[in-house]
Design an enzyme around this catalytic site. Structure first.
Site, PDB file in Angstrom:
ATOM      1  N   ASP A 104     -51.148  -0.248  31.451  1.00  0.00           N
ATOM      2  CA  ASP A 104     -52.334   0.252  30.746  1.00  0.00           C
ATOM      3  C   ASP A 104     -52.993  -0.846  29.911  1.00  0.00           C
ATOM      4  OD1 ASP A 104     -49.944   0.312  29.176  1.00  0.00           O
ATOM      5  OD2 ASP A 104     -50.954   1.543  27.673  1.00  0.00           O
ATOM      6  N   GLU A 169     -47.954   1.472  27.004  1.00  0.00           N
ATOM      7  CA  GLU A 169     -47.600   0.527  25.927  1.00  0.00           C
ATOM      8  C   GLU A 169     -48.639   0.558  24.808  1.00  0.00           C
ATOM      9  OE1 GLU A 169     -47.408  -3.195  23.574  1.00  0.00           O
ATOM     10  OE2 GLU A 169     -49.088  -2.487  24.747  1.00  0.00           O
TER      11      GLU A 169
HETATM   12 ZN   LIG Z   1     -50.057  -5.925  25.794  1.00  0.00          ZN
END
Ligand SMILES: [Zn+2]
Ligand SMILES: *[C@@H]1O[C@H](CO)[C@@H](O)[C@H](O)[C@H]1NC(C)=O
Ligand SMILES: *[C@@H]1O[C@H](CO)[C@@H](O)[C@H](O)[C@H]1NC(C)=O
Length: 440
Positions: A104, A169
């Site tokens: 992401d 993340e």
């Molecule tokens: Zn990163």
């Protein structure tokens, strides 16, 4: 019209390409293909709030197939695939090497960019513009291309190599690396060492990170006797809260002074910053001015390096910053671990006591690269979840001579820097997975 202008633009690019490279491409056809694969991954819209994980998974699985890596798709939360790729070593009983990258990215505001953030335009100077070009789709493709080159050269790893491509993340990693690192599947990988994302370096030295700072949120609430705005008395809520803010400001100065006049980096001290204050009695024109309120609140953002004395800080908060005898209460939200599963600080040793470090450093030198002094990252990454499991983990993205543009407008990576990173990883991965059993 559109087509014509595109043609003109293409001609311009072609001409300047030739001008820059003295008439011929500086890259081999294989390298041009590697750049194209990077561009294809960048064009997949995996930005929040609605990352296209399915398209990214399809791309990554197809790449794994073409390289000849084993692949499994894990799903710790519905619709959030985690792609786990493996190249088994000749001795699968030895602790393995894990290469991690998140799929992401943060959103982008197209109107503020020179080129559309999901078009992966490569300009005449070789700069590839895209959200995720630095953070951190580059390393995912570089890991894979390094593995492809190692496979093609007939290399056989001693230790197994795994690549994890994880979701979420950028929104905290709860459904990604956090669940993965705590899972049975992760335990079975018997990971001995992890490489995760780092940051670009404006100089010719690569940066490497051995720890993340741990983020805390602190909310302090004060109560006290209300009273007329004209009266001076002890024990008002605002007065108590001002004592708190003063105490915090003094501590903040002691930390910041070490950065300003001492030798410490920003990420090596405890940072504390007020982020909101809430108090007062609203009136139609703003706030009631002749009344001292009975409640007041302040919020702080704190970041702790792994060396911070946590017990001492907690004592300071309850005794000096927000003492109950002064009518204050506080709420501390620790957003992430500060110790590993054996109670040790979340910091990976960067000296010869850690054979993984020694091998890593040697490999960088062997690739012709230079390493800057190891750093603590000011912010946080998925690396903290791996370190929490007691596994040595370094944050490293091979981007030298590159401006730091993560989460910024016009994020880009130069084609030559991208290609050099593949070579660096060939050395690093090749050496780390050949680390002999006896050295650990
Ligand atoms: Zn990163
Ligand atoms: C593989 O590694 C294990 C664990 O260290 C060791 O006991 C074993 O002897 C090794 N096998 C070979 C074939 O080297
Ligand atoms: C605590 O609050 C009460 C009233 O709510 C007040 O009378 C008292 O003086 C306060 N004490 C301190 C130390 O601020």
């Amino acid at each position: 019209m559109l087509h014509l202008s595109r043609l003109v633009y293409a001609l311009f690019v072609l001409l300047s390409f030739h001008r820059h490279r003295g008439g011929a491409s500086a890259f081999t056809p294989q390298e041009e293909e590697q750049i194209e694969r990077f561009q294809r991954y960048l064009r997949i819209r995996t930005a929040h709030p609605d990352p296209d994980y399915a398209a990214a998974a399809a791309f990554l699985l197809a790449e794994a197939r073409s390289i000849g890596l084993r692949a499994v798709v894990l799903e710790f939360a519905p619709g959030k695939p985690l792609i786990l790729l493996s190249w088994p070593g000749s001795n699968t009983s030895l602790p393995s090497l894990l290469l991690n990258s998140h799929i992401d990215s943060v959103p982008a505001e197209p109107s503020r960019w020179l080129h559309p953030p999901f078009a992966a335009v490569r300009d005449a100077a070789g700069r590839i513009f895209a959200r995720g070009a630095q953070d951190d789709k580059c390393i995912a493709v570089q890991y894979l291309e390094a593995l492809r080159n190692l496979k093609d050269s007939g290399f056989t790893p001693l230790r197994s190599i795994h690549v994890s491509l994880v979701p979420d993340e950028e929104i905290g990693g709860a459904d990604g690396a956090a669940k993965f690192s705590a899972s049975e599947q992760f335990r079975e990988l018997n990971v001995g060492f992890v490489l995760d994302e780092g940051q670009a370096s404006p100089t010719d030295e690569f940066r490497v990170f051995y720890a993340d700072r741990s983020p805390w949120s602190l909310i302090v609430r004060a109560v006290g006797a209300p009273g007329h705005g004209s009266r001076m008395y002890d024990g008002g809520a605002m007065e108590n809260l001002m004592d708190c803010v003063e105490a915090v400001a003094k501590f903040r100065e002691s930390q910041f002074d070490q950065v300003k006049y001492g030798s410490k980096a920003n990420s090596e001290v405890i940072s504390v910053n007020p982020v909101y204050m809430k108090a007062g009695t609203p009136s139609p024109t703003g706030f009631v001015m002749n009344m001292q309120p009975s409640e007041a609140e302040v919020g702080f953002d704190l970041r702790l390096p792994p060396t911070a004395d946590i017990d001492l800080l907690k004592k300071r908060i309850s005794e000096e910053w927000a003492p109950t005898i002064k009518n204050m209460t506080h709420q501390l939200i620790q957003k992430g671990p500060t110790r590993d599963n054996k109670g040790r600080p979340l910091a990976t040793p960067t000296d010869d006591s850690n054979p993984w470090w020694s091998a890593f450093k040697q490999a960088i030198l062997a690739s012709g690269g230079k390493l800057a002094k190891p750093e603590i990252l000011s912010s946080t990454t998925d690396a903290r979840f791996m370190r929490q499991m007691g596994i040595p983990t370094l944050g490293f993205s091979p981007m030298a001579n590159t401006p730091i543009l993560l989460h910024d407008h016009n994020e880009f990576l130069k084609d030559s820097v991208f290609l050099r990173g593949i070579k660096v990883y060939e050395h690093v991965i090749g050496d780390l997975c050949s680390l002999p059993e006896t050295s650990l």
